[in-house]
Scaffold this active site. Structure first.
Site, PDB file in Angstrom:
ATOM      1  N   GLN A 247      -7.897  -3.955   2.656  1.00  0.00           N
ATOM      2  CA  GLN A 247      -8.238  -4.484   1.339  1.00  0.00           C
ATOM      3  C   GLN A 247      -7.802  -5.930   1.172  1.00  0.00           C
ATOM      4  OE1 GLN A 247      -7.661  -1.724  -1.928  1.00  0.00           O
ATOM      5  NE2 GLN A 247      -7.319  -3.388  -3.358  1.00  0.00           N
TER       6      GLN A 247
ATOM      7  N   HIS B 251      -7.944   1.068  10.043  1.00  0.00           N
ATOM      8  CA  HIS B 251      -6.908   1.798  10.769  1.00  0.00           C
ATOM      9  C   HIS B 251      -7.281   3.255  11.037  1.00  0.00           C
ATOM     10  CE1 HIS B 251      -4.051  -1.270   8.714  1.00  0.00           C
ATOM     11  NE2 HIS B 251      -4.504  -1.740   9.858  1.00  0.00           N
ATOM     12  N   HIS B 252      -8.031   3.870  10.119  1.00  0.00           N
ATOM     13  CA  HIS B 252      -8.349   5.291  10.255  1.00  0.00           C
ATOM     14  C   HIS B 252      -9.846   5.602  10.156  1.00  0.00           C
ATOM     15  CE1 HIS B 252      -4.181   5.097   8.595  1.00  0.00           C
ATOM     16  NE2 HIS B 252      -3.959   6.014   9.522  1.00  0.00           N
TER      17      HIS B 252
ATOM     18  N   CYS C  49      -7.504   7.314   3.423  1.00  0.00           N
ATOM     19  CA  CYS C  49      -6.499   7.476   4.475  1.00  0.00           C
ATOM     20  C   CYS C  49      -5.140   7.800   3.863  1.00  0.00           C
ATOM     21  CB  CYS C  49      -6.412   6.226   5.337  1.00  0.00           C
ATOM     22  SG  CYS C  49      -5.984   4.721   4.448  1.00  0.00           S
TER      23      CYS C  49
END
Length: 205
Positions: A137, A98-99, A167
């Site tokens: 994860q 996502h980041h 993040c």
């Protein structure tokens, strides 16, 4: 799609999603430096795009590796051994999808052989292969266990991952001492709570 292959987005359209050239990657880093507000041509940053692209080549080399190949050489002569095989504290170095921020931690992997066992270094390598991709994860935990299930056909598999996500620690809520724990159990582990408790006790010993 099998979790042993790259993520689905990588293979849906090979022509449209062909890997960019190294020069395109270098230019993308220069663009990000400029977007951040700095000058990519100043002396301290002039070689940064090269360093970043080289680092990405190392951090994400799991896309060019094959977990199936790592687990393909198995051994059947285990003199009747049918108890738990557990690897503790395998280093996990991955990046949040996502980041693109790192998440760092450890994995514990156990299986109970049926007829086949594999060299213990291969299990650590499987963790490394899936970690060195853009991940979350939960998916990482599933990828590890699915690979072992498919190729070793054991009586059961247990996986636990405990990691700190940058993040979350360096942006957003800034909680620096929080880790995330994910677990998954299959086969006899899923059927026997005592076996799960034994795995967790050994993992934390």
């Amino acid at each position: 799609m099998s979790s042993l292959t790259a993520k689905p987005v990588l293979v849906t359209d090979e022509a449209a999603l062909a890997r960019p050239t190294r020069e395109q990657a270098l230019e993308a880093v220069r663009t990000l430096i400029a977007w951040a507000g700095d000058n990519p041509d100043r002396p301290g940053l002039i070689d940064t795009p090269k360093r970043v692209v080289d680092a990405y080549g190392e951090w994400f080399d799991g896309y060019d590796a094959d977990a199936a190949r790592e687990l393909s050489r198995t051994f059947e002569d285990v003199t009747g051994y049918d108890d738990m095989v557990i690897l503790k504290e395998i280093e996990v170095e991955s990046h949040c999808e996502h980041h693109l921020a790192p998440f760092l931690g450890k994995a514990w992997v156990a299986y109970i052989p049926n007829e086949k066992v594999v060299g213990i270094s291969k299990l650590a390598r499987v963790v490394e292969i899936f970690a060195r991709r853009l991940q979350n994860q939960e998916t990482l935990t599933n990828d590890i266990i699915d690979a072992i299930e498919k190729h070793l056909e054991p009586k059961g598999v247990a996986v636990m991952v405990d990691a700190a996500h940058q993040c979350m620690t360096t942006r957003g809520v800034h909680h620096r001492h929080v880790t995330t724990v994910t677990t998954r159990f299959t086969g006899v582990f899923k059927q026997d709570n005592a076996l799960v408790e034994r795995f967790l006790k050994l993992a934390r010993a």
